[in-house]
Design an enzyme around this catalytic site. Structure first.
Site, PDB file in Angstrom:
ATOM      1  N   ARG A 270       5.194  -4.714 -12.839  1.00 60.60           N
ATOM      2  CA  ARG A 270       5.443  -6.052 -12.285  1.00 60.60           C
ATOM      3  C   ARG A 270       4.179  -6.486 -11.557  1.00 60.60           C
ATOM      4  O   ARG A 270       3.672  -5.743 -10.727  1.00 60.60           O
ATOM      5  CB  ARG A 270       6.673  -6.066 -11.385  1.00 60.60           C
ATOM      6  CG  ARG A 270       6.579  -5.205 -10.145  1.00 60.60           C
ATOM      7  CD  ARG A 270       7.683  -5.495  -9.138  1.00 60.60           C
ATOM      8  NE  ARG A 270       8.002  -4.337  -8.313  1.00 60.60           N
ATOM      9  CZ  ARG A 270       7.349  -3.996  -7.193  1.00 60.60           C
ATOM     10  NH1 ARG A 270       6.329  -4.712  -6.766  1.00 60.60           N
ATOM     11  NH2 ARG A 270       7.711  -2.918  -6.508  1.00 60.60           N
ATOM     12  N   HIS A 274       7.931  -6.726  -4.996  1.00 61.63           N
ATOM     13  CA  HIS A 274       9.273  -6.239  -5.335  1.00 61.63           C
ATOM     14  C   HIS A 274      10.276  -7.397  -5.294  1.00 61.63           C
ATOM     15  O   HIS A 274      10.993  -7.662  -6.252  1.00 61.63           O
ATOM     16  CB  HIS A 274       9.653  -5.129  -4.361  1.00 61.63           C
ATOM     17  CG  HIS A 274      11.104  -4.825  -4.309  1.00 61.63           C
ATOM     18  ND1 HIS A 274      11.785  -4.271  -5.366  1.00 61.63           N
ATOM     19  CD2 HIS A 274      12.023  -5.017  -3.318  1.00 61.63           C
ATOM     20  CE1 HIS A 274      13.063  -4.122  -5.037  1.00 61.63           C
ATOM     21  NE2 HIS A 274      13.233  -4.569  -3.809  1.00 61.63           N
ATOM     22  N   TYR A 284       0.651  -0.759  -0.989  1.00 58.45           N
ATOM     23  CA  TYR A 284       0.863   0.463  -1.771  1.00 58.45           C
ATOM     24  C   TYR A 284       0.230   0.431  -3.153  1.00 58.45           C
ATOM     25  O   TYR A 284       0.352   1.376  -3.909  1.00 58.45           O
ATOM     26  CB  TYR A 284       2.366   0.769  -1.883  1.00 58.45           C
ATOM     27  CG  TYR A 284       3.228  -0.372  -2.401  1.00 58.45           C
ATOM     28  CD1 TYR A 284       3.389  -0.561  -3.775  1.00 58.45           C
ATOM     29  CD2 TYR A 284       3.867  -1.253  -1.526  1.00 58.45           C
ATOM     30  CE1 TYR A 284       4.178  -1.600  -4.244  1.00 58.45           C
ATOM     31  CE2 TYR A 284       4.657  -2.290  -2.000  1.00 58.45           C
ATOM     32  CZ  TYR A 284       4.813  -2.462  -3.360  1.00 58.45           C
ATOM     33  OH  TYR A 284       5.579  -3.488  -3.823  1.00 58.45           O
TER      34      TYR A 284
END
Lengths: 371, 325
Positions: A270, A274, A284
């Site tokens: 993606r 999120h 991250y």
């Protein structure tokens, strides 16, 4: 007594390596849009290929607009989909109308292409009950927020098809993180045990919020989890629309012909966060990682492939983009026109017949609402 | 009419509905060929076949998901959870999913599921078999929770539960399965959900109870009668929703009430009954509404059941406190 017998080695490591080596990634189109596996190319007409590209482009625009509408406060909960078009759209493209989709929270595009009106998808995002008043004949349930619940429910839908002797499949989606849930294992195991026509798709987009895929399991692939259920498992390039379509089509054929369920892992990414609820992927993920996967963009390789075949060009793409933007504008407008929810509406949707406690509360709220 | 135990009445209800409606499916761990660990589904596999009455893998959560999925294809599932202590494995499917199914689809889908499950103490079961966890279910909007105490009620309530188009949790007390027989009509009949039953009429005190405690309450009422007190015993039968009308009418008549449950004081539904009486009939009360419950510990080790479980003596003691307040 000294023994000369050689100690038997139970070569468990070898067994694991043997199993893991069985899950090679299926790919049909490479990053340059070249066919790398001729025998795996799915049978698709030019019209179908073009339609698949249209839907993928449309979905990319839908993602861009949804993010922007979310930022303007005109949408609520939204889980970005950019990058997953091949995984989401090409898999749904392999289904028939009678097939039943049990989506996760990121899988709104699949149920939209399966027949849910766009304005209802927007109402769902905002948090309005009319969003998931499912039209007759649209075989889907609302996006599932409890990760894994859709997997056990899929086993039930599929067993229902089998009992009704219906030539249809139940298809569900979860992410790489979701494959760690108990319900994931129970669902694939139940479907396997009943030989039920189900397709379980794990969209491995490398991260469960901030937790990388290798923190979920020591397994080399997620597809190999199928072994625990004794069902076929396939690892597929989730950025490759032709490979995803081919693999889902084959799983569907096997399922409706009594061959039981299949677990499919789509290796994808993606590009966005999120969800739009404050997740910051720069915490991250590295930019190197992002650009590495951007090269694998499903739209880029499919565009190159179709252009070479002479069935796609910039004009067609712009047409789709304009159409998508137009549809989205209208859908948002229609969502704006939905009546505000009342507590009495919520009460009416609880039971077929209101129990006494709700009857009493219904009267209280009817009174409040009449003021 | 036939003399039936509660377990026979349950089997009879299941058979009745399997015959009446081809969409009814009975499934769970060992409910098929084996006929269930308590024989509740005895003979049903043979009569209706593998397609209607079948075993599942050993996974409660999967059973819940299976039931939900089957409803989308027009089935009316009657799954069994072998012991209700195992409900924690399937809490999401029950409270997080099926209870919300109609609501979350804006009334376009529904979940006509009846979950049958045994519970209850007094038979020295191992850990996590006897726990009274009905309070958890009663707190979930979208569920009805039914607990019969007699063979007659069990049959009529189970048929109603299966025919209900929304999810019902039907809890069967293990101690009552074979503890006595009762006349049960062989033909089908229903008992409305949400309706309590006055098991014993009285004028001085109302005992509101359910499950095995109904029988302990009746015993206590009989003892109290010998001492000159007329005690009414209300068997709730459905603990969610509560039959407020029957409860309040009785309290307004007797002006005194206690609520009796086998569950711990912090669990069950007794607190809810007390609150409803306080809300609606405070001016009728001559004394506070007291509760008889188990202590707030984990369900006891088998050998400690006799000192832990509430019984008719505890009920008499509390009843006297209220009568003499």
């Amino acid at each position: 007594m000294a023994s000369n017998a050689k100690k038997v080695q139970f070569d468990a490591v070898k067994t694991l390596e043997n199993i893991e080596s069985q899950f090679e990634m299926v790919q049909v189109l490479n990053e340059k849009g070249e066919i790398v596996n001729k025998s795996a190319v799915p049978e698709m007409t030019d019209e179908q290929l073009e339609e698949l590209m249209r839907r993928m482009v449309y979905t990319r625009i839908l993602d861009q607009r949804s993010i922007s509408l979310n930022r303007q406060g005109r949408l609520g909960f939204y889980a970005p989909t950019a990058g997953q078009e091949a995984s989401q759209i090409a898999s749904q493209f392999a289904l028939e109308k009678d097939d039943f989709i049990l989506p996760g929270y990121r899988d709104v595009p699949q149920i939209v292409w399966h027949g849910l009106p766009l304005y209802q998808a927007f109402l769902w995002s905002r948090g309005h009950f009319m969003g998931m008043q499912l039209p007759e004949g649209v075989n889907v349930i609302p996006p599932q927020i409890i990760i894994g619940a859709q997997i056990i429910q899929t086993a039930g839908v599929a067993l229902g098809f089998k009992k009704r002797n219906k030539k249809a499949v139940a298809v569900t989606y979860t992410g790489d993180g979701g494959s760690s849930q108990g319900d994931f294992y129970e669902g694939i195991n139940f479907a396997g045990s009943y030989g039920a026509p189900a397709i379980f798709i794990v969209q491995n987009n490398q991260f469960a919020i901030s937790t990388p895929r290798d923190k979920q399991t020591a397994g080399a692939t997620i597809a190999q989890k199928s072994v625990a259920a004794g069902i076929p498992g396939v690892l597929v390039d989730g950025m490759d629309p032709l490979a995803v379509y081919a693999v889902v089509k084959e799983a569907r054929e096997r399922a409706i012909n009594g061959g039981g369920p299949t677990l499919i892992e789509t290796m994808c990414y993606r590009y966005g966060p999120h969800t739009m609820a404050g997740d910051d992927p720069t915490r991250y993920r590295t930019t190197d990682e992002d650009s590495e996967w951007e090269k694998k963009d499903p739209l880029v390789r499919f565009r190159l492939y179709l252009e070479k075949k002479g069935i796609w060009n910039e004009e067609k793409e712009n047409e789709v983009i304009e159409q998508a933007k137009e549809d989205i504008k209208e859908a948002i407008k229609k969502a704006d026109e939905a009546p505000k929810q009342k507590v009495t509406d919520l009460m009416s949707n609880m039971f077929e017949t209101l129990p006494v406690n709700l009857q009493e509360q219904y009267e209280i709220y009817t009174e409040k609402e009449s003021k | 009419m036939a003399q039936m135990t509660m377990i026979q009445a349950i089997t009879d209800a299941l058979r009745t509905e399997l015959r009446n409606d081809e969409n009814v499916l009975v499934f769970g761990e060992d409910v098929g060929v084996n006929g269930g660990v308590f024989r509740a589904t005895e003979g049903l596999h043979k009569e209706f076949g593998e397609d209607r009455v079948f075993d599942t893998p050993l996974a409660e959560s999967g059973i819940g998901g299976l039931a939900i999925g089957l409803t989308t294809q027009g089935f009316r599932p009657v799954p069994e959870i072998q012991f209700f202590g195992f409900v924690f494995e399937v809490m999401d499917s029950i409270s997080g999913q099926m209870a919300r199914w109609r609501f979350r689809t804006g009334n376009t889908f529904n979940a006509p599921i009846t979950i049958r499950s045994p519970f209850g103490g007094g038979v020295f079961t191992p850990e996590m078999h006897a726990d009274s966890l009905e309070g958890l279910m009663a707190q979930t909007p979208g569920l009805k929770v039914v607990i019969p105490s007699t063979p007659y009620d069990a049959k009529g309530l189970l048929i109603s539960s299966i025919r209900d188009n929304d999810p019902v949790v039907f809890l069967e007390h293990m101690k009552l399965y074979r503890s006595f027989r009762q006349e049960v009509p062989e033909e089908e009949y229903t008992i409305p959900l949400g309706k309590a039953d006055v098991k014993r009429e009285g004028t001085d005190l109302t005992i509101i109870t359910y499950g095995a405690m109904v029988h302990d309450s009746i015993k206590a009422a009989e003892e109290l009668e010998k001492e000159g007190h007329s005690v009414e015993v209300i068997d709730l039968r459905t603990i969610s929703p509560l039959d407020i009308e029957t409860i309040i009418a009785s309290v307004e008549k007797t002006n005194r009430a206690i609520v009796v449950q086998e569950a711990q004081k912090q669990a069950g539904i007794a607190a809810n009954v007390v609150a409803e009486i306080n809300d609606r009939a405070i001016l009728s009360l001559e004394a506070p509404v007291l509760r008889v419950t188990a202590p707030d510990t984990v369900y006891p080790f088998a050998q400690a059941e006799p000192v832990w479980l509430p019984n008719h003596k505890d009920i008499m003691e509390t009843a006297k406190k209220v009568l003499e307040f």
